[in-house]
Design a protein around this motif. Sequence first.
Motif, PDB file in Angstrom:
ATOM      1  N   GLY A 416      12.518 -80.773  11.659  1.00  0.00           N
ATOM      2  CA  GLY A 416      11.462 -81.447  10.917  1.00  0.00           C
ATOM      3  C   GLY A 416      11.760 -82.920  10.689  1.00  0.00           C
ATOM      4  N   VAL A 417      13.005 -83.225  10.356  1.00  0.00           N
ATOM      5  CA  VAL A 417      13.394 -84.624  10.160  1.00  0.00           C
ATOM      6  C   VAL A 417      13.241 -85.409  11.458  1.00  0.00           C
ATOM      7  CG1 VAL A 417      15.317 -86.162   9.627  1.00  0.00           C
ATOM      8  CG2 VAL A 417      14.953 -84.104   8.252  1.00  0.00           C
ATOM      9  N   ALA A 418      13.711 -84.822  12.572  1.00  0.00           N
ATOM     10  CA  ALA A 418      13.606 -85.503  13.864  1.00  0.00           C
ATOM     11  C   ALA A 418      12.149 -85.737  14.245  1.00  0.00           C
ATOM     12  CB  ALA A 418      14.311 -84.683  14.940  1.00  0.00           C
ATOM     13  N   ALA A 419      11.301 -84.718  14.043  1.00  0.00           N
ATOM     14  CA  ALA A 419       9.888 -84.851  14.405  1.00  0.00           C
ATOM     15  C   ALA A 419       9.178 -85.875  13.535  1.00  0.00           C
ATOM     16  CB  ALA A 419       9.203 -83.495  14.295  1.00  0.00           C
ATOM     17  N   ASN A 420       9.405 -85.814  12.234  1.00  0.00           N
ATOM     18  CA  ASN A 420       8.731 -86.737  11.329  1.00  0.00           C
ATOM     19  C   ASN A 420       9.196 -88.168  11.530  1.00  0.00           C
ATOM     20  OD1 ASN A 420       7.258 -84.646  10.181  1.00  0.00           O
ATOM     21  ND2 ASN A 420       8.781 -84.260   8.589  1.00  0.00           N
ATOM     22  N   THR A 421      10.490 -88.341  11.789  1.00  0.00           N
ATOM     23  CA  THR A 421      11.014 -89.687  12.045  1.00  0.00           C
ATOM     24  C   THR A 421      10.384 -90.284  13.300  1.00  0.00           C
ATOM     25  OG1 THR A 421      13.121 -89.094  11.008  1.00  0.00           O
ATOM     26  CG2 THR A 421      13.104 -91.038  12.430  1.00  0.00           C
ATOM     27  N   ALA A 422      10.126 -89.425  14.290  1.00  0.00           N
ATOM     28  CA  ALA A 422       9.535 -89.895  15.546  1.00  0.00           C
ATOM     29  C   ALA A 422       8.014 -90.026  15.471  1.00  0.00           C
ATOM     30  CB  ALA A 422       9.913 -88.952  16.674  1.00  0.00           C
ATOM     31  N   GLY A 423       7.433 -89.705  14.306  1.00  0.00           N
ATOM     32  CA  GLY A 423       5.994 -89.885  14.129  1.00  0.00           C
ATOM     33  C   GLY A 423       5.149 -88.725  14.585  1.00  0.00           C
ATOM     34  N   TYR A 424       5.716 -87.524  14.648  1.00  0.00           N
ATOM     35  CA  TYR A 424       4.960 -86.370  15.138  1.00  0.00           C
ATOM     36  C   TYR A 424       3.761 -86.050  14.240  1.00  0.00           C
ATOM     37  CZ  TYR A 424       3.891 -81.527  16.363  1.00  0.00           C
ATOM     38  OH  TYR A 424       3.244 -80.369  16.722  1.00  0.00           O
ATOM     39  N   ALA A 425       3.926 -86.181  12.933  1.00  0.00           N
ATOM     40  CA  ALA A 425       2.855 -85.812  12.007  1.00  0.00           C
ATOM     41  C   ALA A 425       1.591 -86.647  12.219  1.00  0.00           C
ATOM     42  CB  ALA A 425       3.337 -85.955  10.562  1.00  0.00           C
ATOM     43  N   SER A 426       1.745 -87.891  12.648  1.00  0.00           N
ATOM     44  CA  SER A 426       0.590 -88.776  12.835  1.00  0.00           C
ATOM     45  C   SER A 426       0.171 -88.913  14.291  1.00  0.00           C
ATOM     46  CB  SER A 426       0.910 -90.168  12.271  1.00  0.00           C
ATOM     47  OG  SER A 426       2.044 -90.724  12.916  1.00  0.00           O
ATOM     48  N   ALA A 427       0.853 -88.211  15.186  1.00  0.00           N
ATOM     49  CA  ALA A 427       0.548 -88.316  16.611  1.00  0.00           C
ATOM     50  C   ALA A 427      -0.732 -87.532  16.928  1.00  0.00           C
ATOM     51  CB  ALA A 427       1.704 -87.796  17.447  1.00  0.00           C
ATOM     52  N   VAL A 428      -1.663 -88.173  17.625  1.00  0.00           N
ATOM     53  CA  VAL A 428      -2.925 -87.522  17.959  1.00  0.00           C
ATOM     54  C   VAL A 428      -3.167 -87.472  19.466  1.00  0.00           C
ATOM     55  CG1 VAL A 428      -4.055 -87.999  15.762  1.00  0.00           C
ATOM     56  CG2 VAL A 428      -4.146 -89.704  17.588  1.00  0.00           C
TER      57      VAL A 428
END
Length: 474
Positions: A416-428
């Motif tokens: 989760g930290v790796a994904a969120n740091t890489a901007g996964y939550a806002s990636a569309v």
Amino acid sequence: MSDSTSGSWAEIFTPRYATVTLILCLGVALFAFNAFLASVALPTAVQQLGGIALISWALTLYLVFAIMGGAGAALLKQRLGSRTALLVSSAVFLVGTLIAANASTMTEVLIGRSFQGLGEGVVAAICFALIPELFPSRLVPKVFGMQAVIWAVAAFGGPVGAGLLTELVSWRAAFLINVPLVLIFATMVMFKVPGRDNVPGLNPGFPGVRLLTIGAGIMLVALAGISTPLVATGLLAVAAILLVGAVALDARSRVRLMPDGAFRPNSTVGSGLWVVLLMPIAGATSAVYLVLLVQQLWGYGPTLAGAVGAVMAVAWSLSAITVANVRQRETRKVLIRTGPALIAIGMAGVLIGLLAGQIVIVLVAQLAIGAGFGISNGYLNLTLMEASSDNDRDRTSALLPTTQSAGNAIGAALAGVAANTAGYASAVTTDAIHLAIIPVFVLGAAVAGLAFVAALRTTSFMTTGATASSFAAE
């Protein structure tokens, strides 16, 4: 015990072993099913009870208390005896089930899930501890093979069963299905599991500080998985300090929760526990994100996406069954080393398949990850059990499922930290999602690489001589 002979699969179902095989499988089944229950039944519960902000805590608290219960299971077994400890922990699990099933608020559900986690954490750990006590070592890989099958069935049947009960009856029925199972389990334990086996005159007291430290560390890990990258990094750092401190404190305690030299890389048990921890940390990467990713990137529906994710569980079970008859020590060493390597290769393969848009590559990679766990897990556990002294074997065996659960929690948080740091939550866009998931799977492959190094060290100690102790006589 010598491994010069290899028992057949049918032997664990002969009258001598059938009942205890069923007891251990049922104990694992309760844990496995409930690991999948919350995600299926609780969304409906939230609609009736409210408290949607608390839904993630239903799994978090279950996991935290399960790890705490597992950490103290060996001491509880020593203090009360196997039979009494299992009956008490089953009763705790049953109370938690009834509280959750009859809850009128989400707070009551959380209380019930906490009791469930505490009880089932002890049950799962003691079931592991009973394996070397009730089976000769030549049958242990087959027992672990059966447990792998239970997990695969739970991965498929757990969500389906909970979903059907929730839709056709109610979400409460999904919890109450545990009641007959735990009553059957307790009845079998009462008649078939050995009684009191504690050391006379021993009064170990209650290791409250160590258990609370472990619980607090895992709680911070769970919180890190739902926090912003900066906050999550701080939480994980504090969690690492707490968990390392708990291990160090336990090593200096008169009555220990963990085996001598736990997590110190200068022995089979110490380095082997690192493999047990690191492999699920690596595997959590795919487990957390793959199903969601194939829906986002390729438009798969929930059922088809879930089937892609479940390929790993099937491969785990089939490979565990396939290698369960291996007798040669050198071959077992190769399997222990190969497992983490396959997981590392599989993680890289999943990433390549997702980036290339090739489902075949993803499926083959999932097979590699599952096979990595399946071919190595049973023999790694057996090696640690055999390498432990008679006084430490209970602690080692009980610590195995607890360490695996901790690895899953830590892996999910790190992913989760790796994904969120890489901007996964806002990636569309597809390109943005691709860029965001690269560090996630690279992290998984890197951790699997560390597990491979630990496995090399673990197997290097296996060349220095015979095991420290033997299992139950045939």
